[in-house]
Design an enzyme around this catalytic site. Sequence first.
Site, PDB file in Angstrom:
ATOM      1  N   ASN A   9       0.861  -1.174   0.000  1.00  0.00           N
ATOM      2  CA  ASN A   9       0.000   0.000   0.000  1.00  0.00           C
ATOM      3  C   ASN A   9       0.904   1.233   0.000  1.00  0.00           C
ATOM      4  O   ASN A   9       1.477   1.596   1.013  1.00  0.00           O
ATOM      5  CB  ASN A   9      -0.887  -0.041   1.255  1.00  0.00           C
ATOM      6  CG  ASN A   9      -1.822   1.142   1.354  1.00  0.00           C
ATOM      7  OD1 ASN A   9      -1.719   2.094   0.587  1.00  0.00           O
ATOM      8  ND2 ASN A   9      -2.730   1.072   2.305  1.00  0.00           N
ATOM      9  N   ARG A  86      -2.737  -2.004  -3.312  1.00  0.00           N
ATOM     10  CA  ARG A  86      -3.902  -1.148  -3.126  1.00  0.00           C
ATOM     11  C   ARG A  86      -3.813  -0.024  -4.155  1.00  0.00           C
ATOM     12  O   ARG A  86      -2.791   0.647  -4.250  1.00  0.00           O
ATOM     13  CB  ARG A  86      -3.887  -0.545  -1.732  1.00  0.00           C
ATOM     14  CG  ARG A  86      -5.005   0.445  -1.556  1.00  0.00           C
ATOM     15  CD  ARG A  86      -4.861   1.229  -0.291  1.00  0.00           C
ATOM     16  NE  ARG A  86      -5.969   2.151  -0.189  1.00  0.00           N
ATOM     17  CZ  ARG A  86      -5.893   3.325   0.410  1.00  0.00           C
ATOM     18  NH1 ARG A  86      -4.769   3.712   0.962  1.00  0.00           N
ATOM     19  NH2 ARG A  86      -6.937   4.106   0.474  1.00  0.00           N
ATOM     20  N   HIS A 175     -12.690   3.750   0.149  1.00  0.00           N
ATOM     21  CA  HIS A 175     -12.671   2.789   1.272  1.00  0.00           C
ATOM     22  C   HIS A 175     -13.433   1.507   0.914  1.00  0.00           C
ATOM     23  O   HIS A 175     -13.882   0.778   1.804  1.00  0.00           O
ATOM     24  CB  HIS A 175     -13.308   3.375   2.556  1.00  0.00           C
ATOM     25  CG  HIS A 175     -12.504   4.458   3.206  1.00  0.00           C
ATOM     26  ND1 HIS A 175     -13.068   5.604   3.706  1.00  0.00           N
ATOM     27  CD2 HIS A 175     -11.181   4.569   3.447  1.00  0.00           C
ATOM     28  CE1 HIS A 175     -12.128   6.382   4.222  1.00  0.00           C
ATOM     29  NE2 HIS A 175     -10.962   5.769   4.082  1.00  0.00           N
ATOM     30  N   ARG A 236      -9.185  16.755   6.421  1.00  0.00           N
ATOM     31  CA  ARG A 236     -10.029  17.120   5.277  1.00  0.00           C
ATOM     32  C   ARG A 236     -11.372  17.659   5.762  1.00  0.00           C
ATOM     33  O   ARG A 236     -11.919  17.158   6.746  1.00  0.00           O
ATOM     34  CB  ARG A 236     -10.270  15.899   4.385  1.00  0.00           C
ATOM     35  CG  ARG A 236      -9.092  15.585   3.468  1.00  0.00           C
ATOM     36  CD  ARG A 236      -9.285  14.293   2.701  1.00  0.00           C
ATOM     37  NE  ARG A 236      -8.475  13.229   3.264  1.00  0.00           N
ATOM     38  CZ  ARG A 236      -8.611  11.941   2.983  1.00  0.00           C
ATOM     39  NH1 ARG A 236      -9.542  11.546   2.139  1.00  0.00           N
ATOM     40  NH2 ARG A 236      -7.830  11.046   3.539  1.00  0.00           N
ATOM     41  N   GLU A 379      -8.122  -4.356   5.450  1.00  0.00           N
ATOM     42  CA  GLU A 379      -8.010  -4.168   4.000  1.00  0.00           C
ATOM     43  C   GLU A 379      -6.875  -5.005   3.418  1.00  0.00           C
ATOM     44  O   GLU A 379      -6.986  -5.536   2.319  1.00  0.00           O
ATOM     45  CB  GLU A 379      -7.765  -2.679   3.695  1.00  0.00           C
ATOM     46  CG  GLU A 379      -8.993  -1.839   3.981  1.00  0.00           C
ATOM     47  CD  GLU A 379      -8.680  -0.370   4.165  1.00  0.00           C
ATOM     48  OE1 GLU A 379      -8.186  -0.007   5.255  1.00  0.00           O
ATOM     49  OE2 GLU A 379      -8.918   0.406   3.244  1.00  0.00           O
TER      50      GLU A 379
END
Length: 394
Positions: A9, A86, A175, A236, A379
């Site tokens: 990732n 990923r 996600h 964010r 994940e």
Amino acid sequence: MTDSILVINCGSSSIKFALYPVSNPKQPLITALAERLGEQAPLLKIRGELNHTVSLPANADHQAALECFTEHSQPWLEQLQGIGHRVVHGGERYHASTLLDETSIQALDDLSALAPLHNPVNVLGIRLTQTIWPQLPQVAVFDTAFHQTIPAAAYLYGVPYDWYEQDGVRRYGFHGTSYRFVTTEAARRLNKAQSDCYFVIAHLGNGCSACAVAHGESVDSSMGLTPLEGLVMGTRSGDIDPGLIEHMQRSRGYSLADSMDALNRQSGLKGLSKLSNDMRTLLQAEAEGDLAAKRAIDVFCFRVARQFAALSASLPTIDAVIFTGGIGENSAMIRQRIIAAWKFIQFRLDDTLNQQHGDDMGRISQRGAPLVMVVATDEEAMIAQDTLELIQHD
Ligand code: AMP
């Protein structure tokens, strides 16, 4: 040594690694994190069968980190069978994970316009591992793929339609790998077929989003064209009125780049609290009487509740409200405040179970009340499983 699958990732200044045995792609043999790449003091931490922390030279880049990881984990990589990456944006082209070849790598590079902060560095990771292991199959697993079942009514913005047709302007959702893992796991725990499952799920970590799942598929997500839309996150902003960009230009002379930087890096929990993007730090500060930390947490929790209510519009029923991600899995206080802020449904949490992050099946609600669960996401395991499945059928 055993046959293994490597999961990679690649972020802008970090690489996460996880090495799984083919015999059990749920439990990693080794995990590693290379962080602060390109900065003064980059580090590589390897954990699991190996326990090593290596200081990388100042300004070491992704290639240096990958080479250092390969060198230190050499014995475990001898029987590597494949690599799973990923990849943040798969656009409308990828509905599922895919084996990579030159054409698909080029396609991912072309999607960089939609995810300029993420896809270029994901492609870099693919190219670097290709150089080290040219003979091994590589797989891309997309954050967007699970959301490709969202209907047009939910994914279109109310903007000129040719923006969608010509420029790919639509809501994609992110996600997705996490939501797919959590959906599969929650269905298993409830002993239900995925096709019978209706969930609202919040993935609350540094990045935050929420998702509506109907008959096991994503039908709406809080994130949009980019991972900036939706919930208030660590740095964010989440949803804003786009008119505020023009307002900040007039009132402070902000350029577009200034505003985008502020919305991506100086907003969210960090901007509201003027203290930190880290929820643990804010909860601690709030407990010590810091009103700015309380303000940030209150906005964060209200926005999740409001998003849950909006997402529930897509569902005929809700089998479970599910929390996942670093905050969702670990903070009883945040879960309790989100649930309290969603006033329309009469949830009743079991305080003891909530403090314990759930019973055996992850339940934190009282028996007989609408079901609320905590399901830890994974994940990397999902990427390892997809990689294994694709290379075995190759
Ligand atoms: P992630 O991106 O999923 O690793 O999540 C990172 C976020 O989880 C950060 O805001 C952490 O402060 C938060 N977090 C992790 N553990 C806890 C905890 N015990 N209580 C509150 N927040 C936590």
